[in-house]
Enzyme design. Structure first.
Site, mmCIF file in Angstrom:
data_model
loop_
_atom_site.group_PDB
_atom_site.id
_atom_site.type_symbol
_atom_site.label_atom_id
_atom_site.label_comp_id
_atom_site.label_asym_id
_atom_site.label_seq_id
_atom_site.Cartn_x
_atom_site.Cartn_y
_atom_site.Cartn_z
ATOM 1 N N ASN A 17 3.082 2.195 -1.338
ATOM 2 C CA ASN A 17 2.773 1.292 -0.282
ATOM 3 C C ASN A 17 1.813 1.640 0.686
ATOM 4 O OD1 ASN A 17 4.349 3.523 1.054
ATOM 5 N ND2 ASN A 17 4.829 2.085 2.547
ATOM 6 N N HIS A 28 -7.231 -0.060 1.355
ATOM 7 C CA HIS A 28 -6.328 0.659 0.600
ATOM 8 C C HIS A 28 -6.542 2.221 0.709
ATOM 9 C CE1 HIS A 28 -3.965 -2.470 -1.172
ATOM 10 N NE2 HIS A 28 -5.055 -3.177 -1.208
#
Length: 172
Positions: A17, A28
């Site tokens: 997550n 990310h």
């Protein structure tokens, strides 16, 4: 946190997550201690070390990124079992739609929780999602002291070799 995806990728990497820094930056694996980007390069997936802000370049290499659970948290252990299970269902639907050659889940505990496979180990899995094969990789978080960047790069490299071999066979 937007995915970095396209149809028919060679490998779709799947984080657990978004961490708080990832959520704040929109990139990310953005936390400085996370080893995803260095390991991706060391394993030969990318010709140079990419910065999290360059995540869009992954698509040109046939790679993408998504997450099991969309909710950001400081640590993965803050997620509930139901969030993992629901994440696994949503991830399966995404993989069936996008049809990557491989789904690579970074984190064996996350894979076990999302797919109900308590005995899964790092490496290729028997499970497929549609025609996509599944590989579990070590979690690149700096908190994962069991794996060094070098040993992680070896495992990522095994996936890269399998993906390239499959691509040569299928001609994709």
């Amino acid at each position: 946190m937007p995915d970095v995806v396209a149809d028919g990728l060679e490998v779709l990497f799947c984080g657990i997550n978004p961490g708080l820094m990832t959520a704040a930056t929109g990139h990310h694996f953005a936390r400085p201690g996370n080893r995803f980007w260095p390991v991706l390069h060391l394993s030969g997936f990318t010709p140079r070390l990419l910065k999290p802000s360059e995540q869009g370049e992954l698509l040109s290499y046939g790679l993408g990124i998504t997450n099991v659970v969309a909710r950001a948290s400081a640590r993965a252990d803050e997620l509930t079992a139901e969030e993992y299970r629901e994440g696994g269902r949503l991830l399966s639907a995404k993989v069936e739609r996008l049809r990557p050659g491989w789904l690579a889940v970074v984190g064996v505990m996350a894979y076990r929780a999302a797919f109900g496979d308590r005995k899964a180990q790092v490496g290729p899995q028997e499970r497929t999602i549609g025609k996509s094969r599944v590989w579990v990789l070590p979690n690149p978080s700096g908190l994962n002291a069991h794996w060094t960047a070098a040993t992680m790069a070896e495992e990522f490299g095994r996936l890269r070799e399998a993906a390239q071999a499959a691509e040569q066979v299928t001609g994709a």
